[in-house]
Design a protein around this motif. Structure first.
Motif, PDB file in Angstrom:
ATOM      1  N   VAL A  86       0.837  -1.203   0.000  1.00  0.00           N
ATOM      2  CA  VAL A  86       0.000   0.000   0.000  1.00  0.00           C
ATOM      3  C   VAL A  86       0.871   1.253   0.000  1.00  0.00           C
ATOM      4  CG1 VAL A  86      -1.782   1.282   1.228  1.00  0.00           C
ATOM      5  CG2 VAL A  86      -1.897  -1.204   1.149  1.00  0.00           C
ATOM      6  N   PHE A 106      -4.363   9.406  -8.387  1.00  0.00           N
ATOM      7  CA  PHE A 106      -4.961   8.783  -7.202  1.00  0.00           C
ATOM      8  C   PHE A 106      -6.142   7.884  -7.558  1.00  0.00           C
ATOM      9  CE2 PHE A 106      -2.732   9.932  -3.376  1.00  0.00           C
ATOM     10  CZ  PHE A 106      -1.847  10.900  -3.852  1.00  0.00           C
ATOM     11  N   ILE A 110      -6.416   4.007  -6.328  1.00  0.00           N
ATOM     12  CA  ILE A 110      -7.583   3.297  -5.785  1.00  0.00           C
ATOM     13  C   ILE A 110      -7.818   2.016  -6.581  1.00  0.00           C
ATOM     14  CG2 ILE A 110     -10.081   3.415  -5.420  1.00  0.00           C
ATOM     15  CD1 ILE A 110      -9.784   6.405  -4.981  1.00  0.00           C
ATOM     16  N   LEU A 113      -5.155  -0.567  -5.720  1.00  0.00           N
ATOM     17  CA  LEU A 113      -5.316  -1.117  -4.371  1.00  0.00           C
ATOM     18  C   LEU A 113      -6.466  -2.112  -4.323  1.00  0.00           C
ATOM     19  CD1 LEU A 113      -4.849   2.069  -2.135  1.00  0.00           C
ATOM     20  CD2 LEU A 113      -3.303   0.122  -2.296  1.00  0.00           C
ATOM     21  N   VAL A 114      -7.589  -1.717  -4.915  1.00  0.00           N
ATOM     22  CA  VAL A 114      -8.774  -2.568  -4.847  1.00  0.00           C
ATOM     23  C   VAL A 114      -8.573  -3.837  -5.680  1.00  0.00           C
ATOM     24  CG1 VAL A 114     -11.226  -2.721  -5.453  1.00  0.00           C
ATOM     25  CG2 VAL A 114     -10.334  -0.639  -4.404  1.00  0.00           C
ATOM     26  N   VAL A 117      -4.280  -5.383  -4.390  1.00  0.00           N
ATOM     27  CA  VAL A 117      -4.007  -5.641  -2.974  1.00  0.00           C
ATOM     28  C   VAL A 117      -5.196  -6.345  -2.330  1.00  0.00           C
ATOM     29  CG1 VAL A 117      -3.427  -4.622  -0.748  1.00  0.00           C
ATOM     30  CG2 VAL A 117      -2.441  -3.678  -2.838  1.00  0.00           C
ATOM     31  N   GLU A 118      -6.412  -5.887  -2.679  1.00  0.00           N
ATOM     32  CA  GLU A 118      -7.595  -6.474  -2.057  1.00  0.00           C
ATOM     33  C   GLU A 118      -8.187  -7.627  -2.871  1.00  0.00           C
ATOM     34  OE1 GLU A 118      -8.515  -5.698   0.988  1.00  0.00           O
ATOM     35  OE2 GLU A 118      -6.830  -4.314   1.024  1.00  0.00           O
ATOM     36  N   GLU A 120     -10.169  -7.662  -5.521  1.00  0.00           N
ATOM     37  CA  GLU A 120     -11.540  -7.548  -6.039  1.00  0.00           C
ATOM     38  C   GLU A 120     -11.505  -7.638  -7.569  1.00  0.00           C
ATOM     39  OE1 GLU A 120     -14.490  -7.154  -4.457  1.00  0.00           O
ATOM     40  OE2 GLU A 120     -13.505  -7.383  -2.518  1.00  0.00           O
ATOM     41  N   VAL A 124     -15.294  -3.700 -10.194  1.00  0.00           N
ATOM     42  CA  VAL A 124     -15.411  -2.999  -8.907  1.00  0.00           C
ATOM     43  C   VAL A 124     -14.284  -1.995  -8.757  1.00  0.00           C
ATOM     44  CG1 VAL A 124     -15.405  -3.313  -6.403  1.00  0.00           C
ATOM     45  CG2 VAL A 124     -16.500  -5.018  -7.863  1.00  0.00           C
ATOM     46  N   LEU A 128     -14.737   2.068  -8.475  1.00  0.00           N
ATOM     47  CA  LEU A 128     -14.302   2.799  -7.289  1.00  0.00           C
ATOM     48  C   LEU A 128     -13.241   3.838  -7.634  1.00  0.00           C
ATOM     49  CD1 LEU A 128     -14.081   0.236  -4.365  1.00  0.00           C
ATOM     50  CD2 LEU A 128     -15.465   2.303  -4.496  1.00  0.00           C
ATOM     51  N   GLY A 132     -14.256   7.523  -7.102  1.00  0.00           N
ATOM     52  CA  GLY A 132     -13.532   8.261  -6.067  1.00  0.00           C
ATOM     53  C   GLY A 132     -12.934   9.534  -6.617  1.00  0.00           C
ATOM     54  N   ALA A 133     -12.285   9.413  -7.783  1.00  0.00           N
ATOM     55  CA  ALA A 133     -11.665  10.589  -8.389  1.00  0.00           C
ATOM     56  C   ALA A 133     -12.727  11.623  -8.753  1.00  0.00           C
ATOM     57  CB  ALA A 133     -10.858  10.182  -9.615  1.00  0.00           C
ATOM     58  N   ALA A 136     -14.008  13.344  -5.594  1.00  0.00           N
ATOM     59  CA  ALA A 136     -13.019  14.291  -5.092  1.00  0.00           C
ATOM     60  C   ALA A 136     -12.987  15.535  -5.975  1.00  0.00           C
ATOM     61  CB  ALA A 136     -11.633  13.639  -5.048  1.00  0.00           C
TER      62      ALA A 136
ATOM     63  N   MET B 220      -3.192   2.606   7.481  1.00  0.00           N
ATOM     64  CA  MET B 220      -2.179   1.575   7.284  1.00  0.00           C
ATOM     65  C   MET B 220      -2.226   0.545   8.410  1.00  0.00           C
ATOM     66  SD  MET B 220      -0.827   2.211   4.468  1.00  0.00           S
ATOM     67  CE  MET B 220      -0.595   3.524   3.295  1.00  0.00           C
ATOM     68  N   GLY B 388     -11.757  -3.118   3.004  1.00  0.00           N
ATOM     69  CA  GLY B 388     -10.858  -3.188   1.853  1.00  0.00           C
ATOM     70  C   GLY B 388     -11.279  -2.275   0.710  1.00  0.00           C
ATOM     71  N   TYR B 391     -10.795   1.843   2.494  1.00  0.00           N
ATOM     72  CA  TYR B 391      -9.562   2.562   2.819  1.00  0.00           C
ATOM     73  C   TYR B 391      -8.903   3.234   1.616  1.00  0.00           C
ATOM     74  CZ  TYR B 391      -6.253  -1.063   1.277  1.00  0.00           C
ATOM     75  OH  TYR B 391      -5.520  -1.937   0.532  1.00  0.00           O
ATOM     76  N   PRO B 392      -9.024   2.676   0.375  1.00  0.00           N
ATOM     77  CA  PRO B 392      -8.428   3.428  -0.741  1.00  0.00           C
ATOM     78  C   PRO B 392      -9.072   4.813  -0.891  1.00  0.00           C
ATOM     79  CG  PRO B 392      -8.860   1.177  -1.400  1.00  0.00           C
ATOM     80  CD  PRO B 392      -9.519   1.356  -0.070  1.00  0.00           C
ATOM     81  N   LEU B 393     -10.373   4.885  -0.627  1.00  0.00           N
ATOM     82  CA  LEU B 393     -11.060   6.178  -0.731  1.00  0.00           C
ATOM     83  C   LEU B 393     -10.619   7.117   0.390  1.00  0.00           C
ATOM     84  CD1 LEU B 393     -14.593   4.777  -1.596  1.00  0.00           C
ATOM     85  CD2 LEU B 393     -12.973   5.859  -3.154  1.00  0.00           C
ATOM     86  N   LEU B 396      -7.337   8.618  -0.512  1.00  0.00           N
ATOM     87  CA  LEU B 396      -7.506   9.715  -1.465  1.00  0.00           C
ATOM     88  C   LEU B 396      -7.873  11.000  -0.723  1.00  0.00           C
ATOM     89  CD1 LEU B 396      -7.944  10.882  -4.383  1.00  0.00           C
ATOM     90  CD2 LEU B 396     -10.315  10.162  -4.158  1.00  0.00           C
TER      91      LEU B 396
END
Lengths: 157, 509
Positions: A86, A106, A110, A113-114, A117-118, A120, A124, A128, A132-133, A136, B220, B388, B391-393, B396
């Motif tokens: 991460v 960013f 996301i 990571l999703v 790392v996760e 998914e 999805v 996300l 998310g972007a 924001a 983290m 899961g 946390y990415p959001l 950001l």
């Protein structure tokens, strides 16, 4: 004395703090600690704080060696690797920002990571990331009028 | 009466449509943040502070304070339903609250928590309104020596919010003070520790550091721990029986008053207040055997205490400029960002801001009560979101916020670096709140020391002629050394077995 392995994290932490304190105090002597008229100079505060930090850092070390309890975690747990991932991906996003722009970088973070790392699905992760972007962008750029860096492809931003 | 006029002015300010909306937004966001395990009140305030930078100071502070006490309500819900405290001040609520939920009485547990929080909040606000002017009047003729002593006392208060190791807490406070020395020295204009870097001239920004140490590091750590699986809980109803109320009302009154006064003490804060209240109820209860098996007064007391402590913490923050908790340290930084200097003069110079803020606590607590009684089950559904995906959001939001403080990438870098530092601090049990306290109080302490030095012509003997300053220094020494003597005495008496120190270990403040 406790096992060195268990004491190690606090020894390292305490030594880092003590070293930082000593460096601060040493650096402070380069500014005036006390002025000619015997008043406090700009070096006084860093000098005293540096000494305090050195003392407290040393205390942390001492407690690690001779204290009753420790907080050090033994060994590397399973979560350690994904935290490193991460952090690494986040660093990558920060480095990419000047190139592709803040929100794209960013958004990609996301997504990565999703997805990776996760674990998914692609859809999805993509939703996300883009969502998310976009959210924001709506809040910060549209509503609060904060100009986020646009990257080399956008003029102005 | 003058006080009455000011209170009226406060309510006029708090009830203006704009402030009402932001108060509502603040408490709702606070509830959601409090619900999410790992995101505490300090993190919530730090995360959302950048969103308020364009608002009027009073409106922004009303919203931020709303986030602060809103998190206490939200944190209760996750404590009761998944035995995972959303904030360190509700750790103790998990003991009885979760047991009640397992017995199918989650509804009454949440209802009594909301009512206890509201009633204690009310006690706290009344005490705050009466005590704040007294504190301010007392501190009004404090000169630089007294202010210097006061800052030292405030820093000594970190002892209250350190975890397992006092040495680490003190080292972290010194670390914060050290960070504060970077940049142009305000009294002499000398550049310190900038290493020729233009970005460092203005010093290390407090908000970027807070976002890193609290928000990024929290995320983290949560990634490191792995998410907790939420337990589905059925709500029968939120209605309390007469018996529940009879058992709880005494606990609420005791918890509210105890909590407020512990909140006033620098460094003690809501976490300690909730633990004290729980111990008090357990020890003096006629149904001691029910504690640990789901005693409703074990929820009511601590919930009252932590809410009242939040109000108590505002007394030293507003009137002396000394934060009473980790979150008020962040809020103090927010005041400074908005160009408002908390201290004895604040009440006189900005009555509208202070009384508006205090009155908004009342409004916010009422909104929270009305929202939480019927809607706690709805809020609880947030707990089913997967961490899961969340946390990415949050990451950001952290970094956009860090950028927005001064519209520069430098802030993002600071937040990232302090996120890494904060992650290791959390992992190896170094408290983050003292760093923030040091970073905020450092420049004020230095200024007061400089002025004292000028007053005495370089002679610090001037402190000897200032009884109040001496008393404050003595108090600070007692705060730092007191526990040592107590423990030493206990050791001598042979009562303390090795390794059986305080096992309590709250996360942050």
């Amino acid at each position: 004395m406790r096992g060195l392995r268990r004491a190690a994290p606090d020894l390292v932490g305490g030594a880092l703090l003590a070293g930082l304190g000593a460096a601060l105090a040493a650096g402070a002597t380069g500014y005036q600690v006390v002025t000619g008229e015997g008043r406090l100079g700009p070096g006084f505060m860093p000098f005293v704080v540096g000494l305090l930090l050195a003392v407290f850092g040393a205390l942390v070390c001492a407690q690690a060696l001779w204290g009753g309890r420790g907080s050090g975690e033994a060994g590397e747990s399973a979560g350690g690797r994904s935290v490193a991932a991460v952090f690494a991906l986040t660093l990558l996003a920060v480095l990419l920002t000047p190139v592709v722009g803040f929100l794209p970088a960013f958004g990609l973070l996301i997504f990565a990571l999703v997805r990776f790392v996760e674990g998914e699905g692609w859809a999805v992760a993509a939703v996300l990331g883009a969502g998310g972007a976009a959210a924001a962008w709506a809040v910060f750029v549209l509503f609060l009028q904060i100009p986020l860096p646009g990257g080399v492809f956008a003029a102005g931003g | 009466m003058e006080l009455l006029d000011q209170i009226l002015l406060g309510f006029q300010t708090a009830l203006s449509p704009v402030n009402l909306v932001y108060c509502f937004v603040g408490v709702v966001l606070g509830t959601v943040i409090g619900l999410l395990p790992g995101l505490g009140s300090a993190t919530g305030v730090a995360l959302l502070l950048p969103l308020t930078l364009t608002l009027e100071p009073v409106t922004a502070l009303i919203m931020l304070a709303g986030i602060y006490y809103g998190t206490q309500y939200g944190a209760t819900i996750s404590s009761v339903l998944i035995a995972t405290p959303g904030d360190s001040a509700t750790v103790v609520t998990t003991i009885e609250g979760y047991r009640l939920a397992r017995k199918g009485r989650a509804g009454p547990a949440l209802a009594i928590a909301a009512i206890a929080s509201f009633l204690a909040g009310t006690i706290g606000i009344v005490l705050l309104m009466t005590l704040a002017p007294v504190f301010a009047a007392f501190a009004l003729d404090f000169g630089p020596p007294e202010m210097a002593a006061l800052m030292v006392l405030g820093l000594a208060g970190v002892i209250g919010f350190t975890g397992s190791s006092r040495a680490k807490g003190l080292a972290m406070a010194a670390f914060g003070l050290a960070l504060a020395t970077v940049g142009i020295d305000p009294s002499t204009g000398v550049e310190r520790f900038t290493f020729g870097n233009v970005q460092l001239l203005g010093g290390i920004g407090f908000l970027e550091v807070v976002i890193g140490l609290f928000a990024v590091a929290e995320v983290m750590s949560a990634v490191h721990r792995g998410g907790s699986e939420p337990i589905r809980t059925r709500f029968r109803d939120m209605l309390l029986s007469r018996e529940d109320w009879r058992r709880s009302r005494g606990a609420i009154a005791r918890g509210g008053i105890l909590g407020f006064f512990l909140g006033v003490l620098p460094g003690a804060g809501a976490t300690l207040a909730s633990f004290f209240s729980y111990e008090m109820e357990r020890r003096f209860s006629k149904r001691r055997d029910e504690f640990g098996k789901g005693a409703i007064e074990g929820v009511a007391g601590p919930e009252a205490a932590n809410n009242a402590a939040v109000n108590g913490a505002f007394v030293p923050t507003l009137t002396l400029g000394i934060p009473g908790s980790g979150t008020t340290a962040v809020l103090l930084g927010a005041f400074l960002l908005f160009g408002v200097q908390p201290g004895p003069l604040l009440l006189e110079e900005q009555p509208q801001l202070v009384w508006g803020l205090i009155a908004s606590f009342y409004v916010g607590n009422l909104i929270l009560l009305l929202l939480n009684l019927p809607l706690a089950p709805v809020f609880a559904s947030i707990l089913r979101l997967r961490y899961g995906l969340l946390y990415p959001l949050i990451l950001l939001l952290c970094f956009v916020g860090a950028y927005a403080v001064e519209n520069r990438m430098w802030g993002v870098w600071i937040a990232f670096v302090f996120g890494v530092i904060g992650y290791f601090m959390k992992r190896y049990d170094y408290p983050a709140a003292p760093v923030i306290l040091g970073l905020i109080l450092g420049p004020m302490l230095e200024k007061a020391l400089m002025q004292t030095s000028s007053m005495g012509g370089g002679d610090f003997g001037i402190f000897l002629q200032r009884p109040i300053a001496l008393a404050l220094f003595a108090l600070a020494a007692a705060v730092i050394l007191g526990p040592l003597f107590v423990r030493g005495g206990a050791l001598l008496a042979g009562r303390l077995a090795p390794g059986s120190g305080q096992s309590r270990n709250p996360e942050g403040g």
